[in-house]
Write an enzyme that holds these catalytic residues in place. Sequence first.
Site, PDB file in Angstrom:
ATOM      1  N   GLY A   1       0.779  -1.246   0.000  1.00 59.97           N
ATOM      2  CA  GLY A   1       0.000   0.000   0.000  1.00 59.97           C
ATOM      3  C   GLY A   1       0.806   1.290   0.000  1.00 59.97           C
ATOM      4  O   GLY A   1       0.299   2.328   0.422  1.00 59.97           O
TER       5      GLY A   1
ATOM      6  N   LEU B   1      -9.230  -7.103 -13.506  1.00 60.50           N
ATOM      7  CA  LEU B   1     -10.634  -6.679 -13.533  1.00 60.50           C
ATOM      8  C   LEU B   1     -11.318  -7.268 -14.768  1.00 60.50           C
ATOM      9  O   LEU B   1     -10.728  -7.313 -15.853  1.00 60.50           O
ATOM     10  CB  LEU B   1     -10.711  -5.157 -13.594  1.00 60.50           C
ATOM     11  CG  LEU B   1     -10.184  -4.397 -12.374  1.00 60.50           C
ATOM     12  CD1 LEU B   1     -10.132  -2.895 -12.671  1.00 60.50           C
ATOM     13  CD2 LEU B   1     -11.031  -4.665 -11.136  1.00 60.50           C
TER      14      LEU B   1
ATOM     15  N   HIS C   1       1.968   1.316 -13.020  1.00 57.83           N
ATOM     16  CA  HIS C   1       2.698   0.131 -13.470  1.00 57.83           C
ATOM     17  C   HIS C   1       4.198   0.439 -13.421  1.00 57.83           C
ATOM     18  O   HIS C   1       4.620   1.501 -13.879  1.00 57.83           O
ATOM     19  CB  HIS C   1       2.266  -0.214 -14.905  1.00 57.83           C
ATOM     20  CG  HIS C   1       2.908  -1.448 -15.434  1.00 57.83           C
ATOM     21  ND1 HIS C   1       2.480  -2.708 -15.090  1.00 57.83           N
ATOM     22  CD2 HIS C   1       3.972  -1.620 -16.257  1.00 57.83           C
ATOM     23  CE1 HIS C   1       3.244  -3.611 -15.696  1.00 57.83           C
ATOM     24  NE2 HIS C   1       4.163  -2.976 -16.399  1.00 57.83           N
TER      25      HIS C   1
ATOM     26  N   THR D   1      -8.292  -0.233 -19.110  1.00 58.91           N
ATOM     27  CA  THR D   1      -9.276  -0.798 -20.026  1.00 58.91           C
ATOM     28  C   THR D   1      -9.212  -2.323 -19.856  1.00 58.91           C
ATOM     29  O   THR D   1      -8.320  -2.836 -19.161  1.00 58.91           O
ATOM     30  CB  THR D   1      -8.934  -0.431 -21.491  1.00 58.91           C
ATOM     31  OG1 THR D   1      -7.619  -0.939 -21.778  1.00 58.91           O
ATOM     32  CG2 THR D   1      -8.968   1.062 -21.721  1.00 58.91           C
TER      33      THR D   1
HETATM   34  C1  GRF Z   1       3.921  -1.079  -7.412  1.00 55.40           C
HETATM   35  O1  GRF Z   1       5.186  -1.406  -7.869  1.00 55.40           O
HETATM   36  C2  GRF Z   1       3.003  -0.783  -8.567  1.00 55.40           C
HETATM   37  O2  GRF Z   1       3.666  -0.189  -9.640  1.00 55.40           O
HETATM   38  C3  GRF Z   1       2.491  -2.142  -8.939  1.00 55.40           C
HETATM   39  O3  GRF Z   1       2.345  -2.825  -7.722  1.00 55.40           O
HETATM   40  C4  GRF Z   1       3.216  -2.266  -6.750  1.00 55.40           C
HETATM   41  C5  GRF Z   1       2.389  -1.851  -5.594  1.00 55.40           C
HETATM   42  O4  GRF Z   1       3.167  -1.387  -4.534  1.00 55.40           O
HETATM   43  N1  GRF Z   1       1.275  -2.061  -9.694  1.00 55.40           N
HETATM   44  P1  GRF Z   1       2.482  -0.705  -3.270  1.00 55.40           P
HETATM   45  O5  GRF Z   1       1.519  -1.734  -2.701  1.00 55.40           O
HETATM   46  O6  GRF Z   1       1.775   0.524  -3.742  1.00 55.40           O
HETATM   47  O7  GRF Z   1       3.601  -0.402  -2.329  1.00 55.40           O
END
Ligand code: GRF
Length: 216
Positions: free
Chosen positions: A28, A109, A125, A157
């Site tokens: 998180g 999703l 991402h 999407t």
């Molecule tokens: C991050 O690296 C994000 O880019 C990917 O999942 C990870 C989540 O990390 N989608 P966090 O739970 O926000 O620390």
Amino acid sequence: MQDNKMSEQVFQSPNKKGRIAVFLSGRGSNFKAIHDAILSGTIKGEIVLVFSNKKEALGLKIAQERNLETIYLDPKKFESREAYDQTVIDAVKQRNTDLICLAGYMKILTPLFCNEFKNRIMNIHPALLPAFPGLHVQQKAIDWGVRYSGATVHFVTADVDMGPIILQAVVPVLQGDTEETLSERILKQEHKIYPEAVRLYFEGRLEVQGRQVTIK
Ligand code: GRF
């Protein structure tokens, strides 16, 4: 085709305080970055729900400590992915949510969900999309020997990791990098561009035209 050419401003009431649902499955840190930006007044919004498909997600615990409403739903208790997502759609709608922020939500999703909230779901991402969609992308960037990687915030999407790109940040891939060191360098940028994208969204400054997002 015609549809693709129509531009859509994605948040129509920039004077209103935006209502955000955050979906997460893990630690998180992006959720915290968004919430911190709200608390500091950078984002004019509020988090109305933190949702998870993982009971043990650290992000859920942090949300509870921050007195935010949390919901956990066990996917195993539903007969289909659609049935699960429909329950989540209802929870999101009941809270009059304007924007859903996926922040490490490790469940794909359904098209049902994505179509219900067109241009109203964002994801972060840890690579420069469209390069390296999917999982373990920091290691993949190292394995490919690319000199630069980074982070991407995009609209979601049904085509996983392929929605319109809102913001990106670039980091160098250094010789000797491990998955951990590169991930850490990228994560610092994630914590900057995700709150920034949410801020732009609620200021009504994003416009989507086909694949392209214009920042006004
Ligand atoms: C991050 O690296 C994000 O880019 C990917 O999942 C990870 C989540 O990390 N989608 P966090 O739970 O926000 O620390």
